[in-house]
Structure formats: C-alpha cells, structure tokens
Design a protein around this motif. Structure first.
Motif, PDB file in Angstrom:
ATOM      1  N   THR A  37      -0.295  46.390 -21.751  1.00 32.90           N
ATOM      2  CA  THR A  37       0.309  47.718 -21.781  1.00 32.90           C
ATOM      3  C   THR A  37       0.817  48.104 -20.396  1.00 32.90           C
ATOM      4  O   THR A  37       0.400  47.530 -19.384  1.00 32.90           O
ATOM      5  N   GLU A  38       1.700  49.087 -20.378  1.00 34.89           N
ATOM      6  CA  GLU A  38       2.210  49.600 -19.110  1.00 34.89           C
ATOM      7  C   GLU A  38       1.069  50.167 -18.263  1.00 34.89           C
ATOM      8  O   GLU A  38       1.027  49.948 -17.049  1.00 34.89           O
ATOM      9  N   GLU A  39       0.166  50.878 -18.905  1.00 37.13           N
ATOM     10  CA  GLU A  39      -0.960  51.474 -18.179  1.00 37.13           C
ATOM     11  C   GLU A  39      -1.814  50.403 -17.512  1.00 37.13           C
ATOM     12  O   GLU A  39      -2.221  50.544 -16.352  1.00 37.13           O
ATOM     13  N   ALA A  40      -2.104  49.327 -18.235  1.00 37.58           N
ATOM     14  CA  ALA A  40      -2.903  48.235 -17.672  1.00 37.58           C
ATOM     15  C   ALA A  40      -2.163  47.554 -16.523  1.00 37.58           C
ATOM     16  O   ALA A  40      -2.775  47.183 -15.518  1.00 37.58           O
ATOM     17  N   ALA A  41      -0.851  47.409 -16.646  1.00 39.21           N
ATOM     18  CA  ALA A  41      -0.061  46.798 -15.576  1.00 39.21           C
ATOM     19  C   ALA A  41      -0.083  47.679 -14.327  1.00 39.21           C
ATOM     20  O   ALA A  41      -0.221  47.178 -13.207  1.00 39.21           O
ATOM     21  N   LEU A  42       0.039  48.988 -14.499  1.00 40.81           N
ATOM     22  CA  LEU A  42       0.003  49.897 -13.348  1.00 40.81           C
ATOM     23  C   LEU A  42      -1.367  49.902 -12.682  1.00 40.81           C
ATOM     24  O   LEU A  42      -1.466  49.989 -11.458  1.00 40.81           O
ATOM     25  N   GLU A  43      -2.411  49.781 -13.477  1.00 43.32           N
ATOM     26  CA  GLU A  43      -3.763  49.683 -12.907  1.00 43.32           C
ATOM     27  C   GLU A  43      -3.906  48.399 -12.101  1.00 43.32           C
ATOM     28  O   GLU A  43      -4.494  48.409 -11.012  1.00 43.32           O
ATOM     29  N   ALA A  44      -3.385  47.291 -12.619  1.00 42.44           N
ATOM     30  CA  ALA A  44      -3.451  46.016 -11.899  1.00 42.44           C
ATOM     31  C   ALA A  44      -2.634  46.078 -10.617  1.00 42.44           C
ATOM     32  O   ALA A  44      -3.058  45.579  -9.571  1.00 42.44           O
ATOM     33  N   LYS A  45      -1.485  46.711 -10.670  1.00 43.53           N
ATOM     34  CA  LYS A  45      -0.650  46.869  -9.472  1.00 43.53           C
ATOM     35  C   LYS A  45      -1.396  47.679  -8.419  1.00 43.53           C
ATOM     36  O   LYS A  45      -1.437  47.340  -7.244  1.00 43.53           O
ATOM     37  N   GLN A  46      -2.001  48.779  -8.832  1.00 42.60           N
ATOM     38  CA  GLN A  46      -2.746  49.643  -7.912  1.00 42.60           C
ATOM     39  C   GLN A  46      -3.916  48.881  -7.292  1.00 42.60           C
ATOM     40  O   GLN A  46      -4.167  48.994  -6.091  1.00 42.60           O
ATOM     41  N   ALA A  47      -4.608  48.084  -8.091  1.00 45.31           N
ATOM     42  CA  ALA A  47      -5.743  47.305  -7.584  1.00 45.31           C
ATOM     43  C   ALA A  47      -5.291  46.254  -6.576  1.00 45.31           C
ATOM     44  O   ALA A  47      -5.981  45.991  -5.587  1.00 45.31           O
ATOM     45  N   ALA A  48      -4.133  45.654  -6.813  1.00 47.19           N
ATOM     46  CA  ALA A  48      -3.654  44.586  -5.935  1.00 47.19           C
ATOM     47  C   ALA A  48      -2.952  45.106  -4.689  1.00 47.19           C
ATOM     48  O   ALA A  48      -3.143  44.568  -3.594  1.00 47.19           O
ATOM     49  N   TRP A  49      -2.115  46.147  -4.837  1.00 51.31           N
ATOM     50  CA  TRP A  49      -1.270  46.582  -3.716  1.00 51.31           C
ATOM     51  C   TRP A  49      -1.336  48.066  -3.410  1.00 51.31           C
ATOM     52  O   TRP A  49      -0.540  48.572  -2.604  1.00 51.31           O
ATOM     53  N   GLY A  50      -2.243  48.779  -4.051  1.00 49.52           N
ATOM     54  CA  GLY A  50      -2.398  50.200  -3.748  1.00 49.52           C
ATOM     55  C   GLY A  50      -1.120  50.974  -4.023  1.00 49.52           C
ATOM     56  O   GLY A  50      -0.455  50.765  -5.022  1.00 49.52           O
ATOM     57  N   ASP A  51      -0.777  51.888  -3.102  1.00 44.92           N
ATOM     58  CA  ASP A  51       0.368  52.767  -3.289  1.00 44.92           C
ATOM     59  C   ASP A  51       1.695  52.160  -2.856  1.00 44.92           C
ATOM     60  O   ASP A  51       2.731  52.825  -2.916  1.00 44.92           O
ATOM     61  N   GLN A  62       0.634  40.175   3.104  1.00 45.37           N
ATOM     62  CA  GLN A  62       0.855  40.412   1.676  1.00 45.37           C
ATOM     63  C   GLN A  62       2.335  40.265   1.328  1.00 45.37           C
ATOM     64  O   GLN A  62       2.670  39.794   0.246  1.00 45.37           O
ATOM     65  N   GLN A  63       3.219  40.652   2.238  1.00 45.51           N
ATOM     66  CA  GLN A  63       4.647  40.459   2.003  1.00 45.51           C
ATOM     67  C   GLN A  63       4.948  38.977   1.789  1.00 45.51           C
ATOM     68  O   GLN A  63       5.679  38.611   0.866  1.00 45.51           O
ATOM     69  N   LEU A  64       4.379  38.149   2.641  1.00 44.15           N
ATOM     70  CA  LEU A  64       4.600  36.704   2.524  1.00 44.15           C
ATOM     71  C   LEU A  64       4.058  36.165   1.202  1.00 44.15           C
ATOM     72  O   LEU A  64       4.706  35.341   0.553  1.00 44.15           O
ATOM     73  N   ASP A  65       2.885  36.634   0.794  1.00 43.75           N
ATOM     74  CA  ASP A  65       2.312  36.207  -0.486  1.00 43.75           C
ATOM     75  C   ASP A  65       3.234  36.579  -1.646  1.00 43.75           C
ATOM     76  O   ASP A  65       3.464  35.771  -2.545  1.00 43.75           O
ATOM     77  N   VAL A  66       3.737  37.800  -1.629  1.00 40.74           N
ATOM     78  CA  VAL A  66       4.633  38.263  -2.689  1.00 40.74           C
ATOM     79  C   VAL A  66       5.906  37.428  -2.704  1.00 40.74           C
ATOM     80  O   VAL A  66       6.357  36.964  -3.761  1.00 40.74           O
ATOM     81  N   LEU A  67       6.492  37.201  -1.536  1.00 41.26           N
ATOM     82  CA  LEU A  67       7.726  36.419  -1.458  1.00 41.26           C
ATOM     83  C   LEU A  67       7.520  34.978  -1.922  1.00 41.26           C
ATOM     84  O   LEU A  67       8.363  34.422  -2.632  1.00 41.26           O
ATOM     85  N   GLU A  68       6.391  34.378  -1.554  1.00 43.34           N
ATOM     86  CA  GLU A  68       6.099  33.010  -1.989  1.00 43.34           C
ATOM     87  C   GLU A  68       5.887  32.939  -3.493  1.00 43.34           C
ATOM     88  O   GLU A  68       6.356  32.007  -4.157  1.00 43.34           O
ATOM     89  N   THR A  69       5.209  33.925  -4.047  1.00 41.96           N
ATOM     90  CA  THR A  69       4.975  33.959  -5.492  1.00 41.96           C
ATOM     91  C   THR A  69       6.291  34.118  -6.249  1.00 41.96           C
ATOM     92  O   THR A  69       6.544  33.421  -7.230  1.00 41.96           O
ATOM     93  N   ALA A  70       7.144  35.027  -5.767  1.00 36.96           N
ATOM     94  CA  ALA A  70       8.443  35.231  -6.410  1.00 36.96           C
ATOM     95  C   ALA A  70       9.319  33.985  -6.286  1.00 36.96           C
ATOM     96  O   ALA A  70      10.002  33.608  -7.246  1.00 36.96           O
TER      97      ALA A  70
END
Length: 74
Positions: A37-51, A62-70
């Motif tokens: 669900t959208e709610e679960a995805a937003l909770e996961a986003k908040q847990a991983a990257w905060g605001d 964390q920027q490098l991790d995100v870029l490597e994953t993408a």
C-alpha cells in the motif's frame, strides 16, 4: 494475473511514485519498496530516509547508496 503495483520514492521528483502492474514509467532516480500500500511505502521511506525528499537532502554516503541502487536497476 495482473502484477501488483510497485511503490517507489523518487529522489528527483521528491514524491512517491506508483507504477501500476510494475510498469515503471519514470526514468529518474527512484528506489522501489516491497510494500502493498501507499501508506506502507511511505512508512518504509520514512524509516529509511526520514524527511528527505530530494537526493541532496541526504548525507553523501546515502546519496551514493541511492545512486548505486538506481543505476543497478538500469
């Protein structure tokens, strides 16, 4: 059988994307979630990257991790 939607946080657009049937239409820097669900995805986003909304809101590591994953998705 239809594939479920994929939810992903897009660090270029600063918002949650929903890809119906897993058909990713965004070519920017986004990270998918294993969320039903959208709610679960937003909770996961908040847990991983905060605001953080955009890539430059994250610490460099964390920027490098995100870029490597993408990049691995391509």
């Amino acid at each position: 059988m239809t594939q479920p939607a994929v939810y992903a946080w897009c660090f270029d657009h600063g918002t949650l994307h929903r890809f119906p049937g897993g058909n990713a239409w965004c070519t920017a820097t986004w990270i998918p979630f294993t969320a039903a669900t959208e709610e679960a995805a937003l909770e996961a986003k908040q847990a991983a990257w905060g605001d953080a909304r955009f890539l430059d809101d994250l610490p460099v590591e964390q920027q490098l991790d995100v870029l490597e994953t993408a990049a691995a998705r391509q």
